[in-house]
Design an enzyme around this catalytic site. Structure first.
Site, short mmCIF file in Angstrom:
data_model
loop_
_atom_site.label_atom_id
_atom_site.label_comp_id
_atom_site.label_asym_id
_atom_site.label_seq_id
_atom_site.Cartn_x
_atom_site.Cartn_y
_atom_site.Cartn_z
CB CYS A 148 -0.58 0.11 1.65
SG CYS A 148 -2.14 0.97 1.05
CG HIS A 183 -4.76 -3.39 2.11
ND1 HIS A 183 -3.39 -2.59 2.84
CD2 HIS A 183 -4.58 -2.36 1.53
CE1 HIS A 183 -3.37 -1.26 3.32
NE2 HIS A 183 -4.29 -1.23 2.42
CD GLU A 207 -2.28 -6.50 4.25
OE1 GLU A 207 -2.59 -4.58 4.50
OE2 GLU A 207 -1.75 -7.05 3.01
#
Length: 211
Positions: A83, A192, A194
């Site tokens: 990011c 992202h 994750e």
């Protein structure tokens, strides 16, 4: 096989625990720290980032992390930006008229997206180049984005004939923007991983396999 040791850089950026958990789930031994020795000794370093470009650069400078990031890249030791941690590797960020100098590994300016809906929040496809290591097996998957700014022009001059140009992955929200870059030891993604479910988990495993 021993687990790869990964440091998630702890410089004051919020919401990094999800990145730690995702890397652990992908098979890494993870430490959240800003300790110089740990950063330099790790198999891989992850630079997360949320919020404003200027504040992230300020915190990276304040903690001394810029020096250790640069030393890792110079030594060919893997780094992954996420990011705003992707954005700071470009030359400059411009937010609300404020120009902030970035790390400058790649040319380009992080600017507000030209789109009807801002921020760009949600799932989107990407267009990776052939032979991408990060996106191997997930070339057609969707990833989770949350951002209002991005690099929308890529102008990289290969100064030496033997130099391999970076691999650039694109996505589109209103306009085309750089979604990821793979450049020797340095990789970075605008989205992202994750928060990107199975596709994000696979991307992290792919990165761990390069360490």
């Amino acid at each position: 096989m021993a687990k790869k040791k990964v440091v998630v850089l702890d410089y004051g950026s919020g919401n990094v625990r999800s990145a730690v958990r995702a890397l652990e789930a992908a098979g890494a031994e993870v430490e959240l720290t800003a300790d110089a020795k740990a950063i330099l000794d790790a198999d891989g370093l992850v630079v997360p980032g949320v919020g404003a470009y200027a504040s992230v650069m300020e915190q990276l400078a304040k903690t001394g992390a810029l020096r250790w990031i640069g030393r890792r890249i110079a030594g060919g030791k893997p780094v992954l930006g996420i990011c705003v941690g992707h954005q700071v590797f470009f030359e400059q960020g411009v937010e609300h008229g404020v120009e902030t100098e970035g790390i400058g590994e790649w040319p380009g300016v992080v600017e507000r997206l030209q789109a009807e809906v801002i921020p760009h929040m949600g799932w989107n496809t990407v267009r990776p180049p052939e032979n991408s290591k990060l996106f191997a097996g997930i070339e057609n998957e969707r990833f989770y984005f949350v951002h209002s700014y991005a690099v929308q022009k890529w102008e990289f001059d290969v100064t030496q004939p033997a130099m391999t140009p970076p691999q650039v992955t694109w996505s589109t929200h209103g306009t085309d923007f750089v979604a990821a870059v793979e450049n020797g030891p340095l990789s970075a993604v605008q989205f992202h991983p994750e928060k990107s479910g199975d596709a994000g988990a696979k991307l992290l495993r792919n990165w761990l396999e390069t360490l």
